[in-house]
Scaffold this motif. Sequence first.
Motif, PDB file in Angstrom:
ATOM      1  N   ILE A 308      21.515   2.787   1.605  1.00  0.00           N
ATOM      2  CA  ILE A 308      20.180   2.826   1.358  1.00  0.00           C
ATOM      3  C   ILE A 308      19.413   2.388   2.696  1.00  0.00           C
ATOM      4  CG2 ILE A 308      18.103   1.984  -0.111  1.00  0.00           C
ATOM      5  CD1 ILE A 308      19.887   3.592  -1.523  1.00  0.00           C
ATOM      6  N   GLU A 309      18.429   3.176   2.958  1.00  0.00           N
ATOM      7  CA  GLU A 309      17.789   2.903   4.578  1.00  0.00           C
ATOM      8  C   GLU A 309      16.483   1.957   4.465  1.00  0.00           C
ATOM      9  OE1 GLU A 309      18.794   6.589   7.455  1.00  0.00           O
ATOM     10  OE2 GLU A 309      17.401   7.363   5.564  1.00  0.00           O
ATOM     11  N   ASN A 310      15.977   1.930   3.491  1.00  0.00           N
ATOM     12  CA  ASN A 310      14.449   1.211   3.577  1.00  0.00           C
ATOM     13  C   ASN A 310      14.198   0.877   2.176  1.00  0.00           C
ATOM     14  OD1 ASN A 310      13.394   3.633   2.555  1.00  0.00           O
ATOM     15  ND2 ASN A 310      13.379   4.437   4.505  1.00  0.00           N
ATOM     16  N   ALA A 311      12.817   0.311   2.116  1.00  0.00           N
ATOM     17  CA  ALA A 311      12.375  -0.159   0.841  1.00  0.00           C
ATOM     18  C   ALA A 311      11.878   1.183  -0.233  1.00  0.00           C
ATOM     19  CB  ALA A 311      11.166  -0.971   0.874  1.00  0.00           C
ATOM     20  N   TRP A 312      11.939   2.177   0.394  1.00  0.00           N
ATOM     21  CA  TRP A 312      11.692   3.565  -0.327  1.00  0.00           C
ATOM     22  C   TRP A 312      12.865   4.205  -0.582  1.00  0.00           C
ATOM     23  CZ3 TRP A 312       9.207   2.142   4.331  1.00  0.00           C
ATOM     24  CH2 TRP A 312       7.915   1.644   4.021  1.00  0.00           C
ATOM     25  N   LEU A 313      13.744   3.387  -0.543  1.00  0.00           N
ATOM     26  CA  LEU A 313      15.420   3.846  -1.190  1.00  0.00           C
ATOM     27  C   LEU A 313      15.775   5.299  -0.502  1.00  0.00           C
ATOM     28  CD1 LEU A 313      14.954   3.030  -4.856  1.00  0.00           C
ATOM     29  CD2 LEU A 313      15.477   1.574  -3.048  1.00  0.00           C
ATOM     30  N   ASP A 314      15.234   5.717   0.591  1.00  0.00           N
ATOM     31  CA  ASP A 314      15.858   6.729   1.587  1.00  0.00           C
ATOM     32  C   ASP A 314      17.267   6.529   1.754  1.00  0.00           C
ATOM     33  OD1 ASP A 314      13.539   8.173   1.395  1.00  0.00           O
ATOM     34  OD2 ASP A 314      12.668   7.049   3.150  1.00  0.00           O
ATOM     35  N   GLY A 315      18.103   7.608   1.648  1.00  0.00           N
ATOM     36  CA  GLY A 315      19.585   7.607   1.747  1.00  0.00           C
ATOM     37  C   GLY A 315      19.849   7.887   2.927  1.00  0.00           C
ATOM     38  N   TYR A 316      20.991   7.302   3.730  1.00  0.00           N
ATOM     39  CA  TYR A 316      21.632   7.939   4.922  1.00  0.00           C
ATOM     40  C   TYR A 316      22.564   8.927   4.392  1.00  0.00           C
ATOM     41  CZ  TYR A 316      24.407   8.059   9.104  1.00  0.00           C
ATOM     42  OH  TYR A 316      24.995   8.613  10.238  1.00  0.00           O
ATOM     43  N   ALA A 317      23.128   8.794   3.627  1.00  0.00           N
ATOM     44  CA  ALA A 317      24.522   9.455   3.126  1.00  0.00           C
ATOM     45  C   ALA A 317      23.983  11.010   2.941  1.00  0.00           C
ATOM     46  CB  ALA A 317      25.145   9.150   2.009  1.00  0.00           C
ATOM     47  N   GLU A 318      22.887  11.331   2.102  1.00  0.00           N
ATOM     48  CA  GLU A 318      22.550  12.686   1.879  1.00  0.00           C
ATOM     49  C   GLU A 318      22.011  13.265   3.207  1.00  0.00           C
ATOM     50  OE1 GLU A 318      19.202   9.891  -0.214  1.00  0.00           O
ATOM     51  OE2 GLU A 318      21.616  10.202  -0.085  1.00  0.00           O
ATOM     52  N   ARG A 319      21.549  12.642   4.044  1.00  0.00           N
ATOM     53  CA  ARG A 319      20.860  13.054   5.202  1.00  0.00           C
ATOM     54  C   ARG A 319      22.295  13.487   6.138  1.00  0.00           C
ATOM     55  NH1 ARG A 319      18.831  10.796   9.267  1.00  0.00           N
ATOM     56  NH2 ARG A 319      19.137   8.639   8.537  1.00  0.00           N
ATOM     57  N   TRP A 320      23.296  12.553   5.767  1.00  0.00           N
ATOM     58  CA  TRP A 320      24.289  12.753   6.853  1.00  0.00           C
ATOM     59  C   TRP A 320      25.266  13.984   6.092  1.00  0.00           C
ATOM     60  CZ3 TRP A 320      29.731  12.754   5.144  1.00  0.00           C
ATOM     61  CH2 TRP A 320      30.543  12.659   6.032  1.00  0.00           C
ATOM     62  N   ALA A 322      23.969  16.806   4.606  1.00  0.00           N
ATOM     63  CA  ALA A 322      23.378  17.797   5.336  1.00  0.00           C
ATOM     64  C   ALA A 322      23.560  18.128   6.638  1.00  0.00           C
ATOM     65  CB  ALA A 322      21.768  17.659   4.754  1.00  0.00           C
ATOM     66  N   ALA A 323      23.553  17.181   7.638  1.00  0.00           N
ATOM     67  CA  ALA A 323      23.595  17.272   8.888  1.00  0.00           C
ATOM     68  C   ALA A 323      25.006  17.646   9.733  1.00  0.00           C
ATOM     69  CB  ALA A 323      23.141  15.960   9.705  1.00  0.00           C
ATOM     70  N   ARG A 324      26.044  17.175   8.849  1.00  0.00           N
ATOM     71  CA  ARG A 324      27.199  17.769   9.182  1.00  0.00           C
ATOM     72  C   ARG A 324      27.455  19.130   8.863  1.00  0.00           C
ATOM     73  NH1 ARG A 324      28.877  15.541  13.053  1.00  0.00           N
ATOM     74  NH2 ARG A 324      30.899  16.224  12.732  1.00  0.00           N
ATOM     75  N   LEU A 325      26.881  19.505   7.566  1.00  0.00           N
ATOM     76  CA  LEU A 325      27.183  21.091   7.166  1.00  0.00           C
ATOM     77  C   LEU A 325      26.158  22.081   8.105  1.00  0.00           C
ATOM     78  CD1 LEU A 325      27.773  20.744   3.503  1.00  0.00           C
ATOM     79  CD2 LEU A 325      29.692  20.659   5.557  1.00  0.00           C
ATOM     80  N   ALA A 326      24.925  21.400   8.365  1.00  0.00           N
ATOM     81  CA  ALA A 326      24.231  22.220   9.276  1.00  0.00           C
ATOM     82  C   ALA A 326      24.954  22.476  10.860  1.00  0.00           C
ATOM     83  CB  ALA A 326      22.906  21.680   9.448  1.00  0.00           C
ATOM     84  N   ALA A 327      25.466  21.405  11.268  1.00  0.00           N
ATOM     85  CA  ALA A 327      25.962  21.421  12.516  1.00  0.00           C
ATOM     86  C   ALA A 327      27.245  22.264  12.324  1.00  0.00           C
ATOM     87  CB  ALA A 327      26.510  19.978  12.954  1.00  0.00           C
TER      88      ALA A 327
END
Length: 329
Positions: A308-320, A322-327
Amino acid sequence: MSQALGAFDPPRWLRGPHLQSVLGSSPLRAIRARARLRACAAHHQDVVLEAGPGVRLHGVHSARPGLDPRGLVVLLHGWEGSVDSNYMRLTAARLLDAGFAVFRLNFRDHGDSHHLNEGLFHSNRIDEIVEAVRAIAARWPQRPLFAAGYSLGGNFALRLALRAHSHGLPLQRVVAVCPLLDPARAMAAMETGLPLYIRYFERKWRRSLVRKRDLFPHRHGFADDVLRLRLRALTEWMVLRHTDFATLDDYFEGYSVAGERLRGLPIPADILMSADDPVIPLRDFEQVAGFPNVQLELAAHGGHCGFIENAWLDGYAERWVAARLAAAV
């Protein structure tokens, strides 16, 4: 060990592993997950797959109408999770935003799928997951095809990768967040760690077994005293009565991907792991990090599938993911 300790850097108040783990599955994050997936304006189709003789598995196919997807990602949840788990919805939303189609697959007896099969779920049912992915690939032949999983779902994703070529799966890459490598060590870690986690899994599994008994009383007539067993004893009860394994240790070995098992991966695998995971021991990853087709990103914090990245509960894992597969595309 390949490390990227600066990639996920939450504020100091968010660095506790237990806070990270609990926030990941919190009701507040569930509200955000539902809203994020709705905002994608995708079409979601419930599907029941034939996944071997007499085996049916449920899943949800999601795609944006009128768009040619960059590929299809099969998402696999953790033990006692489902296609509607927060991380599944949020990861699906990220992937849809990145131009992918997504298939969120329920394991047997997860989500609202207990009625589809008489036999109980157990973690060595890899054959039906292979057949489900084969059916998904045939029905939606977009290429490339990927798989991504969290916790036990990460373990299944890595086992799919091991079977990709030998079983004719057109997978090109898999990604795994906090994947279970050594089940025996994970069980021991939960038994000696904060009771929160082992109680959580016991409670959810007991509810699942009650539901199964209610649906198939002729097949599952166990008494309530079985449900009162602790996690290790309950697992051993299940193994001895509902699998072909002679001992609990044999069962754990059956779905372990620790040791040298991942050295010969035929396709690339990206792994995101937190050093403070309270469920999956970090030591299991020291050897894996040096294997040819494994890229390991180690974060100092994150708990178990939290990130969890911040108080809005954004997540690094789901971004990661998507980024790994897009790359990779």
